[in-house]
Design a protein around this motif. Sequence first.
Motif, PDB file in Angstrom:
ATOM      1  N   ASP A 175       8.586  -1.406  -9.422  1.00  0.00           N
ATOM      2  CA  ASP A 175       8.236  -0.242  -8.607  1.00  0.00           C
ATOM      3  C   ASP A 175       6.998   0.373  -9.222  1.00  0.00           C
ATOM      4  O   ASP A 175       7.020   0.786 -10.381  1.00  0.00           O
ATOM      5  N   LEU A 176       5.909   0.400  -8.460  1.00  0.00           N
ATOM      6  CA  LEU A 176       4.668   0.922  -9.024  1.00  0.00           C
ATOM      7  C   LEU A 176       4.207   2.137  -8.222  1.00  0.00           C
ATOM      8  O   LEU A 176       3.164   2.130  -7.592  1.00  0.00           O
ATOM      9  N   GLY A 177       5.032   3.191  -8.222  1.00  0.00           N
ATOM     10  CA  GLY A 177       4.688   4.404  -7.480  1.00  0.00           C
ATOM     11  C   GLY A 177       3.732   5.260  -8.292  1.00  0.00           C
ATOM     12  O   GLY A 177       3.882   5.423  -9.500  1.00  0.00           O
ATOM     13  N   LEU A 178       2.762   5.812  -7.589  1.00  0.00           N
ATOM     14  CA  LEU A 178       1.679   6.559  -8.225  1.00  0.00           C
ATOM     15  C   LEU A 178       2.122   7.925  -8.734  1.00  0.00           C
ATOM     16  O   LEU A 178       1.638   8.419  -9.746  1.00  0.00           O
ATOM     17  N   TRP A 179       3.086   8.549  -8.006  1.00  0.00           N
ATOM     18  CA  TRP A 179       3.294   9.984  -8.193  1.00  0.00           C
ATOM     19  C   TRP A 179       3.774  10.431  -9.567  1.00  0.00           C
ATOM     20  O   TRP A 179       3.309  11.468 -10.060  1.00  0.00           O
ATOM     21  N   PRO A 180       4.699   9.694 -10.232  1.00  0.00           N
ATOM     22  CA  PRO A 180       5.101  10.182 -11.565  1.00  0.00           C
ATOM     23  C   PRO A 180       3.910  10.313 -12.511  1.00  0.00           C
ATOM     24  O   PRO A 180       3.837  11.249 -13.303  1.00  0.00           O
ATOM     25  N   LEU A 181       2.956   9.378 -12.379  1.00  0.00           N
ATOM     26  CA  LEU A 181       1.796   9.412 -13.269  1.00  0.00           C
ATOM     27  C   LEU A 181       0.855  10.554 -12.900  1.00  0.00           C
ATOM     28  O   LEU A 181       0.360  11.278 -13.767  1.00  0.00           O
ATOM     29  N   VAL A 182       0.626  10.719 -11.589  1.00  0.00           N
ATOM     30  CA  VAL A 182      -0.230  11.821 -11.147  1.00  0.00           C
ATOM     31  C   VAL A 182       0.381  13.155 -11.552  1.00  0.00           C
ATOM     32  O   VAL A 182      -0.301  14.058 -12.043  1.00  0.00           O
ATOM     33  N   TRP A 183       1.683  13.265 -11.382  1.00  0.00           N
ATOM     34  CA  TRP A 183       2.369  14.504 -11.754  1.00  0.00           C
ATOM     35  C   TRP A 183       2.178  14.796 -13.248  1.00  0.00           C
ATOM     36  O   TRP A 183       1.821  15.909 -13.640  1.00  0.00           O
ATOM     37  N   GLY A 184       2.375  13.776 -14.079  1.00  0.00           N
ATOM     38  CA  GLY A 184       2.198  13.951 -15.519  1.00  0.00           C
ATOM     39  C   GLY A 184       0.776  14.367 -15.840  1.00  0.00           C
ATOM     40  O   GLY A 184       0.536  15.305 -16.616  1.00  0.00           O
ATOM     41  N   THR A 185      -0.188  13.688 -15.206  1.00  0.00           N
ATOM     42  CA  THR A 185      -1.593  14.006 -15.447  1.00  0.00           C
ATOM     43  C   THR A 185      -1.884  15.464 -15.104  1.00  0.00           C
ATOM     44  O   THR A 185      -2.475  16.207 -15.894  1.00  0.00           O
ATOM     45  N   LEU A 186      -1.432  15.874 -13.911  1.00  0.00           N
ATOM     46  CA  LEU A 186      -1.724  17.236 -13.478  1.00  0.00           C
ATOM     47  C   LEU A 186      -1.029  18.254 -14.377  1.00  0.00           C
ATOM     48  O   LEU A 186      -1.616  19.266 -14.762  1.00  0.00           O
ATOM     49  N   TYR A 187       0.237  17.960 -14.737  1.00  0.00           N
ATOM     50  CA  TYR A 187       1.007  18.898 -15.548  1.00  0.00           C
ATOM     51  C   TYR A 187       0.314  19.112 -16.901  1.00  0.00           C
ATOM     52  O   TYR A 187       0.041  20.244 -17.318  1.00  0.00           O
ATOM     53  N   PHE A 232       0.811  -1.197   0.000  1.00  0.00           N
ATOM     54  CA  PHE A 232       0.000   0.000   0.000  1.00  0.00           C
ATOM     55  C   PHE A 232       0.859   1.268   0.000  1.00  0.00           C
ATOM     56  O   PHE A 232       0.696   2.166  -0.815  1.00  0.00           O
ATOM     57  N   GLY A 233       1.810   1.288   0.933  1.00  0.00           N
ATOM     58  CA  GLY A 233       2.657   2.469   1.108  1.00  0.00           C
ATOM     59  C   GLY A 233       3.507   2.741  -0.124  1.00  0.00           C
ATOM     60  O   GLY A 233       3.694   3.894  -0.520  1.00  0.00           O
ATOM     61  N   LYS A 234       4.021   1.660  -0.729  1.00  0.00           N
ATOM     62  CA  LYS A 234       4.887   1.869  -1.898  1.00  0.00           C
ATOM     63  C   LYS A 234       4.099   2.472  -3.060  1.00  0.00           C
ATOM     64  O   LYS A 234       4.613   3.286  -3.827  1.00  0.00           O
ATOM     65  N   PHE A 235       2.827   2.045  -3.180  1.00  0.00           N
ATOM     66  CA  PHE A 235       2.016   2.580  -4.274  1.00  0.00           C
ATOM     67  C   PHE A 235       1.751   4.070  -4.076  1.00  0.00           C
ATOM     68  O   PHE A 235       1.871   4.868  -4.999  1.00  0.00           O
ATOM     69  N   PHE A 236       1.436   4.439  -2.828  1.00  0.00           N
ATOM     70  CA  PHE A 236       1.041   5.820  -2.599  1.00  0.00           C
ATOM     71  C   PHE A 236       2.204   6.774  -2.344  1.00  0.00           C
ATOM     72  O   PHE A 236       2.054   7.976  -2.508  1.00  0.00           O
ATOM     73  N   PHE A 237       3.354   6.236  -1.904  1.00  0.00           N
ATOM     74  CA  PHE A 237       4.401   7.182  -1.517  1.00  0.00           C
ATOM     75  C   PHE A 237       5.683   7.072  -2.333  1.00  0.00           C
ATOM     76  O   PHE A 237       6.561   7.900  -2.201  1.00  0.00           O
ATOM     77  N   SER A 238       5.771   6.050  -3.193  1.00  0.00           N
ATOM     78  CA  SER A 238       6.992   5.928  -3.988  1.00  0.00           C
ATOM     79  C   SER A 238       6.941   6.879  -5.181  1.00  0.00           C
ATOM     80  O   SER A 238       5.869   7.186  -5.704  1.00  0.00           O
ATOM     81  N   THR A 239       8.122   7.358  -5.577  1.00  0.00           N
ATOM     82  CA  THR A 239       8.154   8.275  -6.709  1.00  0.00           C
ATOM     83  C   THR A 239       8.783   7.630  -7.943  1.00  0.00           C
ATOM     84  O   THR A 239       9.234   8.317  -8.841  1.00  0.00           O
TER      85      THR A 239
END
Lengths: 265, 481
Positions: free
Chosen positions: B245-257, B227-234
């Motif tokens: 490594d399946l971190g959410l943030w690079p994708l969220v960042w791309g989406t938002l950008y 759980f933690g790796k998905f939500f907090f890994s970059t």
Amino acid sequence: MNDMRILERDVETQTAKMTARGVQVYYGDNHALKDVDIDILQNTVTAFIGPSGCGKSTFLRCLNRMNDTVASARVLGQILLEGEDIYDKRVDPVTLRARVGMVFQKPNPFPKSIYDNVAYGPKIHGLTRSKADLDEVVETALKKAALWNEVKDRLSAPGTGLSGGQQQRLCIARAIATSPEVLLMDEPCSALDPIATAQVEELIDELRSQFSVVIVTHSMQQAARVSQRTAFFHLGNLVEFGETGQIFTNPRDPRTESYITGRIG
Amino acid sequence: MSLGLLTLIVLGLAAFGFLLGRGRALSSVKGDPRALHSLPAYYGWSVALATAVPALLVLAAWLFVQPALLQGQIAAQLPADAAGSTDLAMADLRRIASGLDRLEGSLPAADLAALTQDPAALRGQLASAGVALGAEIDPAVLKAATDYRAAATRGQGAMVLVVALIAAAGFAIALWRIRPDLRARNLVEQLTTLVLIGCSLIAVATTFGIVASLVFESVHFFRIYDFGKFFFSTTWNPKFGGGSDLGLWPLVWGTLYVSVIALVVSVPIGLMAAIYLSEYAGRKVRSFAKPAIEILAGIPTIVYGLFALITVGPFLRDWFAQPLGLGASSSSVMTAGLVMGIMLIPFVSSLSDDIINAVPQAMRDGSYGLGATQSETVKQVVLPAALPGIVGAVLLAASRAIGETMIVVMGAGAAAKMSLNPFEAMTTVTVKIVSQLTGDTEFASPETLVAFALGLTLFCFTLALNVLALVIVRKYREQYE
């Protein structure tokens, strides 16, 4: 009808503030107003009466060029404000409307706070130098419109939250705050109850000391109560124009007599 | 009896009931419709609806419930170690059953019965009928398959009987109830209300179903992935062999950008176009320009993607990215954002235009009557009054931007990165959902299941946006009523 009051009332000045000569209005092919001559006197309440569709509101909207916003409208003839032709090319309709303010049939406060509604005119015309100045203008306008005591504690509340009568007085305060020379009112009480109507009528009488007021009304009692001069329109013609007392007690034209006694219209 | 035929029979009975009900109502008052409580057609409708609606509802419910029940029964029959997992065995079983259905048409019944005793011969026969099986047929599975077919046939027979009975009962009861003082009009309206409620329930239930399936698969994912790796890994680095490594943030960042760039492009342009069209343009300009802008909304996003790939991407690379020394990639966040912004212009402008037009003329008159110019009126009166609607339009555009896939694949690439440089290739949540689900990895692996967790995240994002829009609209809605 309170005849005594009408006869006692005198017209203080005879200076013409606005003069209309040979005014014709067309909406497309429809000849809505035919050859109207009227003098609006200084510090006087002038009432326009007549049946629906007789052209009284049309003429009122000619006085501050609100008809410009209607694409199909065409105005001919001459209307002077203190000797200056308001349909002259050099006259900016925006400046004209600041001098000839208008209050509408239905209260139409802006979706802003009470304060901002009243401050709207002074702000866009740059009438005040400081916030304190503006506060004072707003307070004075609200006091003149007999609304100050009801709203002084909630100036930042939205203007649309007021009752119908309060909204209409807010619109009047908004018009006063721009300090116009002539105030046009298009059936200002048609959406109000009798108590609010009485308040607005009292207000109109007070406003007479500073402005010329022109009021369009469907209520002959109201015209008799508030005005010094009355114009009767019928089918686009100005039938009769004169002192209110004379129009209501001794009309010269048979059509005026028929209308005020309730036989036509 | 086939399903279509059964439905046709029920509907035919309903039509017959309509005529009969109408006739019976009329004859009960000797042909004088004024003596009836309702118009004669309502009596007809009351019979038709009473015949068709309950029968068809039961039919639909049966179609859902029967396979689920059957599968439960048969799965219990299968040997525990039958050809790997139960799912696979069930899939084999269904293929055998459908193969047997096909053979039934071409073979005499006796031959078929003989074949079911001989798994090897059956496999050959099935292959020639177009049903290829991977392995030898396990006799136990074959036995289960024949049972399955028998049970399904029995179930279908029962279904036909039950549905026909219900239709006939509805028909008879409704017909029997017809009397001149029966309130057929009210009855029909009640039944219609039920149909309407049913339709809205389908829409609501589908929404819940979609959310439930997302949640269900996401729970599977979080069982096998931290759980933690998905939500907090970059880092986003899926590998075929596991250990991704399946971190959410690079994708969220791309989406938002990408979405922010798209909104920065589309909101000002769309809003100003809407202001021009609704406040300044003459009737002629408006009648031409509004449809012309709306054509933009009709272009498929894949065509926008081509535009991004072939025109905008290389242009940005040659004229901005390389001279500025910001990169040499023609796929970039900027490309996707710009093209998506163009796509969103008609959304913003068309909606805002309608909303600005809905601001009462009295409001504008009030402002003009105080000596305001047109632009003062627009800025200080019309736009504030239209604000809730405009916010709604912008948030709708934002939801579209967040959910957009094609333009991003073709414009921004597929590299998951967190970078501030707008001329670098990045990617979004939606693109990764597609690539994770269409890959060759096993379905039960975290690399595939992550798509559902990403989908759920996206769903929460757009849901939050919609709630925000609702809150804003509700807060300002009463302003000019």
